[in-house]
Design a protein around this motif. Structure first.
Motif, PDB file in Angstrom:
ATOM      1  N   HIS A   9       1.305  -8.251  10.505  1.00 54.73           N
ATOM      2  CA  HIS A   9       1.212  -7.282  11.594  1.00 54.73           C
ATOM      3  C   HIS A   9       1.098  -5.865  11.022  1.00 54.73           C
ATOM      4  O   HIS A   9       1.342  -5.625   9.850  1.00 54.73           O
ATOM      5  CB  HIS A   9       2.448  -7.352  12.498  1.00 54.73           C
ATOM      6  CG  HIS A   9       2.481  -8.543  13.403  1.00 54.73           C
ATOM      7  ND1 HIS A   9       2.602  -9.842  12.939  1.00 54.73           N
ATOM      8  CD2 HIS A   9       2.408  -8.623  14.758  1.00 54.73           C
ATOM      9  CE1 HIS A   9       2.606 -10.673  13.968  1.00 54.73           C
ATOM     10  NE2 HIS A   9       2.489  -9.964  15.072  1.00 54.73           N
ATOM     11  N   SER A  10       0.765  -4.918  11.891  1.00 57.37           N
ATOM     12  CA  SER A  10       0.761  -3.495  11.544  1.00 57.37           C
ATOM     13  C   SER A  10       1.503  -2.728  12.621  1.00 57.37           C
ATOM     14  O   SER A  10       1.531  -3.138  13.789  1.00 57.37           O
ATOM     15  CB  SER A  10      -0.667  -2.952  11.423  1.00 57.37           C
ATOM     16  OG  SER A  10      -1.344  -3.551  10.339  1.00 57.37           O
ATOM     17  N   GLY A  14       0.034   2.463  11.667  1.00 54.90           N
ATOM     18  CA  GLY A  14      -0.841   1.951  10.613  1.00 54.90           C
ATOM     19  C   GLY A  14      -0.159   1.360   9.396  1.00 54.90           C
ATOM     20  O   GLY A  14      -0.842   0.948   8.444  1.00 54.90           O
ATOM     21  N   TRP A  15       1.160   1.302   9.377  1.00 53.55           N
ATOM     22  CA  TRP A  15       1.837   0.633   8.262  1.00 53.55           C
ATOM     23  C   TRP A  15       1.570  -0.867   8.338  1.00 53.55           C
ATOM     24  O   TRP A  15       1.763  -1.490   9.388  1.00 53.55           O
ATOM     25  CB  TRP A  15       3.340   0.887   8.313  1.00 53.55           C
ATOM     26  CG  TRP A  15       3.753   2.256   7.874  1.00 53.55           C
ATOM     27  CD1 TRP A  15       3.798   3.371   8.631  1.00 53.55           C
ATOM     28  CD2 TRP A  15       4.192   2.634   6.564  1.00 53.55           C
ATOM     29  NE1 TRP A  15       4.230   4.451   7.885  1.00 53.55           N
ATOM     30  CE2 TRP A  15       4.484   4.028   6.608  1.00 53.55           C
ATOM     31  CE3 TRP A  15       4.373   1.950   5.358  1.00 53.55           C
ATOM     32  CZ2 TRP A  15       4.941   4.743   5.500  1.00 53.55           C
ATOM     33  CZ3 TRP A  15       4.831   2.654   4.251  1.00 53.55           C
ATOM     34  CH2 TRP A  15       5.107   4.029   4.324  1.00 53.55           C
ATOM     35  N   LYS A  16       1.121  -1.466   7.215  1.00 49.70           N
ATOM     36  CA  LYS A  16       0.813  -2.894   7.162  1.00 49.70           C
ATOM     37  C   LYS A  16       2.019  -3.658   6.604  1.00 49.70           C
ATOM     38  O   LYS A  16       2.545  -3.308   5.542  1.00 49.70           O
ATOM     39  CB  LYS A  16      -0.417  -3.144   6.288  1.00 49.70           C
ATOM     40  CG  LYS A  16      -1.674  -2.465   6.810  1.00 49.70           C
ATOM     41  CD  LYS A  16      -2.841  -2.644   5.852  1.00 49.70           C
ATOM     42  CE  LYS A  16      -4.094  -1.975   6.376  1.00 49.70           C
ATOM     43  NZ  LYS A  16      -3.940  -0.498   6.512  1.00 49.70           N
ATOM     44  N   THR A  18       3.346  -6.513   4.738  1.00 53.16           N
ATOM     45  CA  THR A  18       2.674  -7.387   3.774  1.00 53.16           C
ATOM     46  C   THR A  18       3.494  -8.590   3.317  1.00 53.16           C
ATOM     47  O   THR A  18       2.931  -9.647   3.029  1.00 53.16           O
ATOM     48  CB  THR A  18       2.265  -6.575   2.530  1.00 53.16           C
ATOM     49  OG1 THR A  18       3.425  -5.911   2.001  1.00 53.16           O
ATOM     50  CG2 THR A  18       1.220  -5.531   2.899  1.00 53.16           C
ATOM     51  N   VAL A  37       6.156  -3.088   3.050  1.00 48.10           N
ATOM     52  CA  VAL A  37       5.072  -2.577   3.889  1.00 48.10           C
ATOM     53  C   VAL A  37       4.221  -1.605   3.083  1.00 48.10           C
ATOM     54  O   VAL A  37       4.685  -1.010   2.107  1.00 48.10           O
ATOM     55  CB  VAL A  37       5.616  -1.886   5.161  1.00 48.10           C
ATOM     56  CG1 VAL A  37       6.325  -2.882   6.059  1.00 48.10           C
ATOM     57  CG2 VAL A  37       6.555  -0.734   4.815  1.00 48.10           C
ATOM     58  N   GLN A  38       2.972  -1.445   3.520  1.00 48.36           N
ATOM     59  CA  GLN A  38       2.043  -0.512   2.880  1.00 48.36           C
ATOM     60  C   GLN A  38       1.661   0.578   3.865  1.00 48.36           C
ATOM     61  O   GLN A  38       1.393   0.304   5.039  1.00 48.36           O
ATOM     62  CB  GLN A  38       0.777  -1.240   2.414  1.00 48.36           C
ATOM     63  CG  GLN A  38       0.992  -2.200   1.253  1.00 48.36           C
ATOM     64  CD  GLN A  38       1.330  -1.476  -0.041  1.00 48.36           C
ATOM     65  OE1 GLN A  38       0.810  -0.402  -0.316  1.00 48.36           O
ATOM     66  NE2 GLN A  38       2.217  -2.067  -0.839  1.00 48.36           N
TER      67      GLN A  38
END
Length: 344
Positions: A9-10, A14-16, A18, A37-38
């Protein structure tokens, strides 16, 4: 549960999300899920804590409300710490919500907070090393920063109550912060844990609490935090928590010392403490030399006295001054300077 189903999810910003991070259960138990998270542009890795209501009491409204109150309180404390610019306390980059549509509507919202990703913690980075291989300058810098973080909380009338090696995080080799404010108690009494004798990890509680002593004044909470910081210092050098070290030594003095009342046990605990502190002083001299050893010895002896009425900086009468970390922050800084000097 939704909180365990966020990978891929994001967030709205906009943080992905991971990867889920599996950790050993501590005082927080299963309350939160943890993720790597990215950032939106991929230039930064963060750490996410996520919470939902799917397991809150099997649908009991009271237990759902208690869980919501606990989450809101922690977020309020984090925002306060961020607003006060507490440089040695971990605060969030952002907080928000994510909806998981494959769960029932009443439980499909996950509440999250994103933090900077730490490089490690005091336990993983330093506690398990052989004594001769430990980076003592880095260890005492971490202890110094932890003491500053606790003082920053105390200045805002917040007691941490869950100080332990895994809650002192490293963000680079020279920067450490106190983390995990999920069990804090505030002087105003708004914490969900105000009525708890000791809300933190039970293995790290002050020695008097092993005897069922109940203390609910806010200065008692400050005393508790002070004991835990002192025990953290002792733990890093002697590789055992000071409470257990005192109890084991007291067992040699009275075979049933753990069954006595605290008042009856206290003379044995004090004798045991004094013995262990002399051993500690010798160990510090061997490792750091006389000047640094004396500073460390005084710090731990004052912070960890088994009698709460003898704990802290007793040159003051005011209880808040007695349990101020300022004296010990200065001593730890002095120890760092002496260790650096010894390296040259």
């Amino acid at each position: 549960m939704p909180k365990n189903s966020l990978q891929g999810h994001s967030t709205a910003t906009g943080w992905k999300i991971t990867k889920q991070i599996k950790t050993e259960l501590g005082s927080g138990g299963n309350f939160c899920a943890r993720y790597e998270v990215q950032s939106p542009c991929g230039e930064k890795t963060g750490f996410m804590k996520a919470m939902d209501l799917a397991d809150a009491g099997g649908g009991s409204l009271r237990e759902i409300q208690e869980k919501i109150n606990t989450y809101i309180f922690e977020q309020d404390i984090l925002e306060l710490c961020k607003g006060k610019k507490m440089t040695r306390v971990v605060t969030p980059i952002e907080v928000g919500q994510i909806r998981c549509d494959n769960f029932p509507a009443e439980y499909n919202t996950v509440y999250y907070a994103i933090f900077d990703m730490a490089q490690g913690d005091l336990r993983s980075a330093h506690l398990n090393c052989e004594k001769q291989n430990k980076d003592w300058e880095a260890i005492f810098r971490a202890l110094h920063h932890a003491a500053i973080g606790i003082q920053q909380l105390h200045n805002e009338e917040i007691a941490h109550q869950d100080i332990k090696p895994s809650n002192v995080l490293a963000f680079n080799p020279t920067s450490f912060k106190v983390s995990d404010l999920g069990r804090v108690v505030d002087k105003k009494g708004t914490s969900p844990y105000t009525e708890w004798i000791f809300p933190g990890d039970q293995g790290y509680k002050p020695i008097e609490m092993f005897y069922g002593i109940t203390m609910f004044e806010f200065t008692d909470r400050l005393s508790c935090d002070m004991f835990m910081i002192g025990s953290l210092i002792y733990h890093m050098i002697e590789e055992v928590q000071i409470g257990y070290a005192i109890l084991e030594e007291a067992d040699e003095l009275h075979s049933r010392v753990r069954t006595l009342s605290f008042n009856d046990a206290l003379p044995f605990l004090t004798t045991a403490f004094n013995r262990k502190m002399e051993d500690f002083r010798s160990a510090c001299k061997n490792l750091f030399g006389d000047k640094a050893a004396e500073a460390i010895y005084i710090t731990v002896k004052e912070m960890c006295h088994p009698n709460p009425k003898e704990r802290g900086n007793r040159k003051y009468k005011n209880e808040y001054a007695i349990f101020s970390m300022e004296k010990y922050i200065s001593k730890l800084n002095h120890v760092i300077a002496l260790i650096k000097l010894e390296k040259k």
